[in-house]
Write a protein that holds these residues in place. Structure first.
Motif, PDB file in Angstrom:
ATOM      1  N   LEU A  70       0.822  -1.215   0.000  1.00 17.42           N
ATOM      2  CA  LEU A  70       0.000   0.000   0.000  1.00 17.42           C
ATOM      3  C   LEU A  70       0.857   1.266   0.000  1.00 17.42           C
ATOM      4  O   LEU A  70       0.546   2.204  -0.749  1.00 17.42           O
ATOM      5  N   PRO A  71       1.934   1.356   0.788  1.00  9.95           N
ATOM      6  CA  PRO A  71       2.776   2.567   0.715  1.00  9.95           C
ATOM      7  C   PRO A  71       3.374   2.792  -0.673  1.00  9.95           C
ATOM      8  O   PRO A  71       3.445   3.933  -1.145  1.00  9.95           O
ATOM      9  N   GLN A  72       3.781   1.715  -1.339  1.00  9.95           N
ATOM     10  CA  GLN A  72       4.316   1.864  -2.688  1.00  9.95           C
ATOM     11  C   GLN A  72       3.235   2.338  -3.656  1.00  9.95           C
ATOM     12  O   GLN A  72       3.484   3.186  -4.520  1.00  9.95           O
ATOM     13  N   MET A  73       2.038   1.786  -3.521  1.00 10.96           N
ATOM     14  CA  MET A  73       0.938   2.220  -4.374  1.00 10.96           C
ATOM     15  C   MET A  73       0.605   3.685  -4.131  1.00 10.96           C
ATOM     16  O   MET A  73       0.367   4.453  -5.071  1.00 10.96           O
ATOM     17  N   GLN A  74       0.619   4.106  -2.876  1.00 14.30           N
ATOM     18  CA  GLN A  74       0.317   5.496  -2.556  1.00 14.30           C
ATOM     19  C   GLN A  74       1.357   6.430  -3.181  1.00 14.30           C
ATOM     20  O   GLN A  74       0.998   7.482  -3.721  1.00 14.30           O
ATOM     21  N   ARG A  75       2.629   6.050  -3.134  1.00 17.92           N
ATOM     22  CA  ARG A  75       3.675   6.878  -3.749  1.00 17.92           C
ATOM     23  C   ARG A  75       3.514   6.919  -5.261  1.00 17.92           C
ATOM     24  O   ARG A  75       3.701   7.972  -5.887  1.00 17.92           O
ATOM     25  N   TRP A  76       3.180   5.770  -5.854  1.00 21.62           N
ATOM     26  CA  TRP A  76       2.979   5.716  -7.307  1.00 21.62           C
ATOM     27  C   TRP A  76       1.862   6.662  -7.731  1.00 21.62           C
ATOM     28  O   TRP A  76       1.983   7.400  -8.703  1.00 21.62           O
ATOM     29  N   ILE A  77       0.766   6.645  -6.996  1.00 22.18           N
ATOM     30  CA  ILE A  77      -0.361   7.536  -7.294  1.00 22.18           C
ATOM     31  C   ILE A  77       0.024   8.984  -7.019  1.00 22.18           C
ATOM     32  O   ILE A  77      -0.237   9.879  -7.839  1.00 22.18           O
ATOM     33  N   ALA A  78       0.645   9.246  -5.865  1.00 23.92           N
ATOM     34  CA  ALA A  78       0.994  10.616  -5.494  1.00 23.92           C
ATOM     35  C   ALA A  78       1.928  11.248  -6.517  1.00 23.92           C
ATOM     36  O   ALA A  78       1.814  12.448  -6.815  1.00 23.92           O
ATOM     37  N   ASP A  79       2.843  10.467  -7.073  1.00 20.76           N
ATOM     38  CA  ASP A  79       3.758  11.004  -8.084  1.00 20.76           C
ATOM     39  C   ASP A  79       3.001  11.464  -9.327  1.00 20.76           C
ATOM     40  O   ASP A  79       3.324  12.501  -9.919  1.00 20.76           O
ATOM     41  N   LYS A  80       1.997  10.703  -9.731  1.00 19.39           N
ATOM     42  CA  LYS A  80       1.223  11.093 -10.907  1.00 19.39           C
ATOM     43  C   LYS A  80       0.362  12.321 -10.610  1.00 19.39           C
ATOM     44  O   LYS A  80       0.242  13.234 -11.433  1.00 19.39           O
ATOM     45  N   VAL A  81      -0.241  12.341  -9.433  1.00 17.37           N
ATOM     46  CA  VAL A  81      -1.087  13.483  -9.055  1.00 17.37           C
ATOM     47  C   VAL A  81      -0.260  14.758  -8.994  1.00 17.37           C
ATOM     48  O   VAL A  81      -0.717  15.835  -9.394  1.00 17.37           O
ATOM     49  N   ALA A  82       0.974  14.656  -8.502  1.00 16.69           N
ATOM     50  CA  ALA A  82       1.826  15.833  -8.333  1.00 16.69           C
ATOM     51  C   ALA A  82       2.501  16.269  -9.633  1.00 16.69           C
ATOM     52  O   ALA A  82       3.041  17.383  -9.698  1.00 16.69           O
ATOM     53  N   ASP A  83       2.493  15.426 -10.647  1.00 17.98           N
ATOM     54  CA  ASP A  83       3.182  15.731 -11.907  1.00 17.98           C
ATOM     55  C   ASP A  83       2.353  16.742 -12.702  1.00 17.98           C
ATOM     56  O   ASP A  83       1.286  16.418 -13.235  1.00 17.98           O
ATOM     57  N   ALA A  84       2.861  17.978 -12.808  1.00 16.38           N
ATOM     58  CA  ALA A  84       2.121  19.039 -13.490  1.00 16.38           C
ATOM     59  C   ALA A  84       1.975  18.779 -14.983  1.00 16.38           C
ATOM     60  O   ALA A  84       1.151  19.424 -15.643  1.00 16.38           O
ATOM     61  N   ALA A  85       2.760  17.851 -15.519  1.00 16.06           N
ATOM     62  CA  ALA A  85       2.676  17.549 -16.946  1.00 16.06           C
ATOM     63  C   ALA A  85       1.522  16.610 -17.274  1.00 16.06           C
ATOM     64  O   ALA A  85       1.221  16.395 -18.450  1.00 16.06           O
ATOM     65  N   LEU A  86       0.880  16.045 -16.256  1.00 12.78           N
ATOM     66  CA  LEU A  86      -0.187  15.072 -16.465  1.00 12.78           C
ATOM     67  C   LEU A  86      -1.536  15.601 -16.011  1.00 12.78           C
ATOM     68  O   LEU A  86      -1.621  16.450 -15.120  1.00 12.78           O
ATOM     69  N   VAL A  87      -2.590  15.077 -16.597  1.00  7.14           N
ATOM     70  CA  VAL A  87      -3.946  15.157 -16.059  1.00  7.14           C
ATOM     71  C   VAL A  87      -4.359  13.705 -15.872  1.00  7.14           C
ATOM     72  O   VAL A  87      -4.607  12.992 -16.848  1.00  7.14           O
ATOM     73  N   ALA A  88      -4.383  13.263 -14.620  1.00 10.54           N
ATOM     74  CA  ALA A  88      -4.502  11.835 -14.320  1.00 10.54           C
ATOM     75  C   ALA A  88      -5.897  11.463 -13.854  1.00 10.54           C
ATOM     76  O   ALA A  88      -6.518  12.183 -13.063  1.00 10.54           O
ATOM     77  N   PHE A  89      -6.358  10.306 -14.339  1.00 12.26           N
ATOM     78  CA  PHE A  89      -7.694   9.822 -14.023  1.00 12.26           C
ATOM     79  C   PHE A  89      -7.650   8.396 -13.494  1.00 12.26           C
ATOM     80  O   PHE A  89      -6.821   7.584 -13.912  1.00 12.26           O
ATOM     81  N   THR A  90      -8.580   8.107 -12.598  1.00 15.43           N
ATOM     82  CA  THR A  90      -8.875   6.731 -12.208  1.00 15.43           C
ATOM     83  C   THR A  90     -10.051   6.252 -13.043  1.00 15.43           C
ATOM     84  O   THR A  90     -11.072   6.957 -13.146  1.00 15.43           O
TER      85      THR A  90
END
Length: 244
Positions: A70-90
């Motif tokens: 779960l911590p690894q998954m949270q970091r993976w998601i947080a990195d995408k959310v924080a990346d200003a170059a992306l618009v990320a969707f679930t």
């Protein structure tokens, strides 16, 4: 061909072109799935969804390894959310069950170009219409905002990704050789795209295929997508069939 004042060939004039808006990170509802802004609140359900796979084969061509906790998954998601170059969707089922992730990337509003990438489906999306509709919803949003080109790129060895894109109407453009290294391996990248002049035909075919009437109560398609594309772009009856 367009010729300028120096008698040189130049591209098509776009006298009324103006930069377009960046896609908003807001929910996009569909008939078969729902796109929600990616959030760390989705950590546990996405982790459980990806852990449905018996091994890591779905992550072979991705830049990351499958999160093992779960911590690894949270970091993976947080990195995408924080990346200003992306618009990320679930990507969620209609009952709001998170099943996958997809992003807008390489967003260039000044040129009207954008890419669909970071496509990460869980086994919950396999053999369902959700993945196809998720891409359709992003295409629809991009072209409605005025983008001129939506790109798709994949590792040249990822044949399934290229075939999936071509099935949805993307056209193969070419291969960039030795464009990067990934996971200690060379990567050649295949590029595909849909441009705005092609979108009306692609939209009609995808809309017809995704319509509720084309699926049984059990989720089985009545007509394949290829038939829907044939309807909007029938073969030329006068074309000469080459001898074999």
């Amino acid at each position: 061909m367009n010729i300028n004042q120096f008698d040189q060939p130049v591209g098509e004039a776009l006298p009324h072109w103006k930069p377009v808006a960046r896609p908003p990170c807001a929910p996009i509802p569909g008939q078969h799935c729902l796109l929600l802004p990616l959030s760390v609140d989705h950590t546990e359900p996405l982790f459980q969804a990806f852990m449905q796979a018996p091994d890591d084969r779905d992550w072979t061509w991705l830049s990351a390894e499958r999160p093992a906790s779960l911590p690894q998954m949270q970091r993976w998601i947080a990195d995408k959310v924080a990346d200003a170059a992306l618009v990320a969707f679930t990507v969620c089922s209609l009952n709001h069950q998170p099943c996958g992730v997809v992003c807008f990337a390489s967003i260039e509003p000044e040129h009207g170009t954008i890419e669909i990438g970071h496509v990460t489906w869980s086994p919950l999306m396999q053999r369902s219409v959700m993945g196809s509709e998720a891409i359709f919803l992003l295409l629809q949003q991009a072209f409605s905002l005025g983008y001129r080109r939506v790109a798709w790129r994949c590792d040249s060895t990822n044949v399934a990704s290229r075939r999936a894109a071509e099935r949805l109407g993307f056209r193969f453009e070419g291969r960039f050789r030795q464009v990067m290294t990934r996971k200690q391996r060379n990567r050649d990248t295949d590029w595909l795209s849909i441009i705005d002049s092609e979108w009306p035909e692609v939209r009609r075919a995808l809309s017809a295929w995704l319509s509720a009437g084309n699926f049984t109560a059990g989720g089985q398609q009545t007509r394949p997508l290829s038939a829907c594309f044939a309807d909007v772009n029938p073969p030329d009856a006068n074309a000469t069939i080459p001898e074999r």
